[in-house]
Design a protein around this motif. Sequence first.
Motif: not given
Ligand code: MN
Length: 603
Positions: A270, A289-290, A312-313
Amino acid sequence: MSTPTAAAPTAHPAIVSWVDEIADLTAPDEVVWCDGSAGEWDRLTTQLVERGTFVRLERKPNSFWCASDPEDVARVEDRTFICSRFQADAGPTNNWMDPVDMKTVMTEHFRGAMAGRTMYVIAFCMGPLDAAEPKFGVQITDSEYVAVSMQIMTRSGTPVWDRLIAGTEFVRCLHSVGAPLYPGQADVPWPCDHTKYISHFPEERTIWSYGSGYGGNALLGKKCYSLRIASKMAKDEGWLAEHMLILKLTSPEQRVHYVAAAFPSACGKTNLAMLDPTLDGWTAETIGDDIAWLRFGDDGRLYAVNPEAGFFGVAPGTGVHTNPHAMATLERGNSIFTNVARTDDGDIWWEGMTDTPPPHLTDWKRRDWTPTSGEPAAHPNSRYCTPIAQCPTVAPEWNDPGGVPISAIFFGGRRATTIPLVTESRSWQHGVFLASTLSSETTAAAAGQVGVVRRDPMAMLPFLGYHVGDYFQHWLDIGTRTNAGLLPKIFYVNWFRRGDDDEFLWPGFGENSRILEWALRRIEGTAEADETPIGLMPTPGALDLTGLKFDHAKIAAALRVDPTEWITELRLIDEWFATIGGNRLPDVLREELAALRQRLAAP
Ligand code: MN
Ligand code: GTP
Ligand code: MN
């Protein structure tokens, strides 16, 4: 209860009969077909506030604080099962149970599990709706928290229902928190069950999740569908479903490259996805980011799509110095914060957000907290859930149905020793070998102590829907389906190497742009590299370190190939390959290992 299907927004017979069947089994008070609208968000978030699950944040628009049951805070790898028909197909890295046995056991857990609750039926699409082959799912859940989180993390609701006509394929996702409410029984803020099962039936494209409300276990479009089930689909259909960020980079000369990177959980995806480059003239824009789905385009290049619509960081460590763009995304509101701390004036806080904590907080266990409490105020795995579309650095292409062409793939883990800052693979096959040996160590290691190294091939260890040896073969096969020159170049990175003083040998974060720049110039043919036993590495002076205030001797140490460390590493790779099982580990990987041993002149 009225017949649930009367109000169905779809005539898809398989969906309608499945919802009927699950309503009969789980016995909810009511069935609600979700339309994904703003009105539905308002209705459900208000309900969650009234029930004490959510606290509305006064300092962030349309945002909510939430604390889970202290036992339900993370993915549960030991309760995650790949229920392929044959155990051999799940491979040595997954828990397995016979699919018939698993369904028998879980059916008894699901029986009556939704009593006193509402059953929500959520239609969603992973990736853009106008993709050539959109990937649909339908999730049944008895959790309002899940219903609103799915609105952020996926494309969902009416536009998806409109596409789910008879015969359209979809992944069946069944979820219950496993906490029926009997007449007169009071609810709790975070219902869940002590018993948990996160089960995947890869041949049937089906997911059954019971007992947990935590994101990775309960938002079934994410890890369960887009990685475990999708990795199996990808194997069958000739593409890749990977634990990767997707980043757009533009050079000072306005040349555009898209790159993907796979790092294990909590190892910097992320952060890199929202990179703030320190190199003059470079811009970085975020696409994912994932998770990345990579497919060949008509031009023979690999194109990447981010199947998700939200981040969902990991919250702790996210601050204006480490990830300013994530902070700006959250400032825009429309977010759900789980297991972070809450400030007295209705905002959120976590370790690493600011240098000094506020004098008083409500911690993630809903207790009073002060800086002398002696425990973190936020759970280390506390998370924010926020729409990608409101990220200030989002690239307009993030929603392109065809995805973006990938120039380079980076693999990296968290290693205090051995693995250099950056290595370029010699070929696709060599890159697949490096990725197959990817590893990361436990983070809680005391000063000076070497962490426990765990192999995490392609950063996919917890997310593979089938046998890891077959997965390696699939990666090798992908490399034979196009001209070698069109394949992304594979690089191996390690931002986390430490010196004898236990300090990082590389400053990381925005400075990682210097490593990306070297990699892209390698692709363009304008950067120098030296041969080493493990791969190609920057010649002295090849990395652009202009303006970097960091001890250059440390950087040299970060780039060192230490033969003694590599002797130990070879033994660990031997052990890892031995667990895979002889006939399913591709021979070429064994040959790559033998060649590495020879180059290192190791015994
Ligand atoms: Mn992440
Ligand atoms: P998941 O979302 O769980 O898959 O993890 P992720 O890969 O997205 O991890 P994330 O970016 O949230 O990384 C979290 C941790 O890595 C935090 O402790 C960060 O401070 C640390 N981190 C990220 N980038 C760097 C870096 O370049 N250098 C160092 N030293 N730490 C970093
Ligand atoms: Mn992840």
